[in-house]
Design a protein around this motif. Structure first.
Motif, mmCIF file in Angstrom:
data_model
loop_
_atom_site.group_PDB
_atom_site.id
_atom_site.type_symbol
_atom_site.label_atom_id
_atom_site.label_comp_id
_atom_site.label_asym_id
_atom_site.label_seq_id
_atom_site.Cartn_x
_atom_site.Cartn_y
_atom_site.Cartn_z
ATOM 1 N N CYS A 57 0.828 -1.212 0.000
ATOM 2 C CA CYS A 57 0.000 0.000 0.000
ATOM 3 C C CYS A 57 0.859 1.258 0.000
ATOM 4 C CB CYS A 57 -0.933 0.010 1.208
ATOM 5 S SG CYS A 57 -2.249 -1.217 1.149
ATOM 6 N N ILE A 61 1.240 4.202 -2.972
ATOM 7 C CA ILE A 61 1.032 5.626 -2.702
ATOM 8 C C ILE A 61 2.241 6.438 -3.164
ATOM 9 C CG2 ILE A 61 0.809 7.348 -0.860
ATOM 10 C CD1 ILE A 61 -0.770 5.146 0.707
ATOM 11 N N LEU A 147 0.979 13.501 2.261
ATOM 12 C CA LEU A 147 0.975 12.136 2.770
ATOM 13 C C LEU A 147 2.271 11.430 2.398
ATOM 14 C CD1 LEU A 147 -0.364 9.711 4.122
ATOM 15 C CD2 LEU A 147 -1.549 9.246 1.956
ATOM 16 N N LEU A 178 -7.888 14.380 5.027
ATOM 17 C CA LEU A 178 -7.966 13.082 4.365
ATOM 18 C C LEU A 178 -9.217 12.294 4.764
ATOM 19 C CD1 LEU A 178 -4.269 11.775 4.526
ATOM 20 C CD2 LEU A 178 -5.526 12.487 2.478
ATOM 21 N N LYS A 181 -11.858 10.507 2.392
ATOM 22 C CA LYS A 181 -11.326 10.352 1.036
ATOM 23 C C LYS A 181 -11.253 8.896 0.609
ATOM 24 C CE LYS A 181 -10.166 14.702 0.058
ATOM 25 N NZ LYS A 181 -10.702 15.447 -1.119
ATOM 26 N N PHE A 182 -11.031 7.992 1.562
ATOM 27 C CA PHE A 182 -10.845 6.579 1.246
ATOM 28 C C PHE A 182 -11.054 5.744 2.499
ATOM 29 C CE2 PHE A 182 -6.755 8.774 1.803
ATOM 30 C CZ PHE A 182 -6.298 8.170 2.965
ATOM 31 N N LEU A 184 -9.996 3.134 5.405
ATOM 32 C CA LEU A 184 -8.759 2.917 6.153
ATOM 33 C C LEU A 184 -8.372 1.446 6.142
ATOM 34 C CD1 LEU A 184 -9.439 5.295 9.196
ATOM 35 C CD2 LEU A 184 -8.164 5.779 7.089
ATOM 36 N N VAL A 202 -3.980 4.805 7.976
ATOM 37 C CA VAL A 202 -4.057 5.584 6.740
ATOM 38 C C VAL A 202 -3.416 4.871 5.550
ATOM 39 C CG1 VAL A 202 -1.897 6.875 7.009
ATOM 40 C CG2 VAL A 202 -3.840 7.936 5.841
ATOM 41 N N ALA A 207 -6.395 4.040 0.266
ATOM 42 C CA ALA A 207 -5.499 5.185 0.082
ATOM 43 C C ALA A 207 -4.693 5.041 -1.208
ATOM 44 C CB ALA A 207 -4.564 5.320 1.277
ATOM 45 N N TRP A 210 -6.997 5.757 -4.130
ATOM 46 C CA TRP A 210 -7.275 7.198 -4.156
ATOM 47 C C TRP A 210 -6.068 7.967 -4.689
ATOM 48 C CZ3 TRP A 210 -4.432 10.660 -1.119
ATOM 49 C CH2 TRP A 210 -4.843 11.993 -1.180
ATOM 50 N N ALA A 211 -4.870 7.577 -4.269
ATOM 51 C CA ALA A 211 -3.652 8.275 -4.668
ATOM 52 C C ALA A 211 -3.464 8.227 -6.181
ATOM 53 C CB ALA A 211 -2.438 7.668 -3.969
#
Length: 240
Positions: A57, A61, A147, A178, A181-182, A184, A202, A207, A210-211
């Motif tokens: 993850c 990101i 982030l 944040l 937004k997404f 967890l 996070v 995430a 979303w990124a």
């Protein structure tokens, strides 16, 4: 993941007239790491599940941000070295005269470590376009930048003692922006694993998705507004 493999891309995206499109490689990496994270999230018996999930993850990101940075650097290189793209210029009107080219180079050199300011400068200098920094697309990549910085420049300290004796969270503002937004990290609720917002909750598949989606939408919009760069579009975000 859907039956259609989201990782199938045309080989042509890796180069442009002999020059590597590293942004495309970073984009593919971000999607790959997210796909691995999705697999791990669904595999209850995956070895070292929590650690491997976190690795994939966070890597996704960071690769999304690398894509954002590489894209504008590639575009900048094309703008200041048009002689290296003589063949390409037969099909695309070169947008800069020598004076504007010099102004752009000065602007960028003074902001070599500020990715989003490069986007602002190139849009303004080359297309007379003022990017809307309050727009949701810009705000999302700005949040991604923050982030990414917290992940890359990780500090063990999660709170600071101020004069009145209260503890404050140094990323409270980022956390607030944040929120929503997404999704967890669902694995933090497992027994024996930490449950801090940063970096545990996070850093999640949500995430990562979303990124990359934020980078894709921002660059696609940027590219469409200035219209002339000879760049291929990034691969679309897959539907997980």
């Amino acid at each position: 993941m859907t039956n259609e493999d989201p990782l199938e891309f045309k080989s042509s995206i890796n180069s442009m007239y002999g020059h590597i499109h590293q942004s495309q490689r970073y984009a593919k990496g971000a999607i790959l790491f997210a796909a691995y994270a999705e697999h791990i999230e669904k595999s209850v018996d995956y070895p070292d599940r929590y650690v491997n999930y976190h690795i994939n993850c966070s890597s996704s990101i960071i690769f999304s941000y690398l894509c954002l940075e590489a894209y504008i650097n590639e575009l900048h290189y094309w703008l200041i070295t048009p002689e290296k793209f003589s063949e390409e210029l037969q099909f695309h009107k070169y947008p800069l005269d020598s004076s504007t080219r010099s102004k752009l180079e000065h602007f960028i050199s003074a902001r070599s470590d500020k990715t989003l300011e490069k986007y602002i400068g190139i849009a303004l200098t080359c297309a007379n376009l003022e990017l809307k920094t309050g727009d949701i697309l810009f705000q999302n990549v700005n949040l991604l930048s923050k982030l990414r910085n917290e992940l890359v420049h990780y500090k063990l300290s999660v709170s600071t003692l101020i004069e009145d004796g209260k503890l404050i969270d140094p990323i409270a503002n980022l956390k607030e922006k944040l929120t929503g937004k997404f999704t967890l990290n669902p694995l933090t609720h497992s027994d024996g694993f930490p449950d801090l917002y940063f970096p545990d909750q996070v850093v999640s598949l949500g995430a990562a998705q979303w990124a990359y989606r934020s980078v894709y939408e921002f660059i696609d919009d940027f590219h469409g507004q200035i219209s002339w760069p000879p760049h291929e579009r990034l691969p679309e975000p897959p539907k997980f």
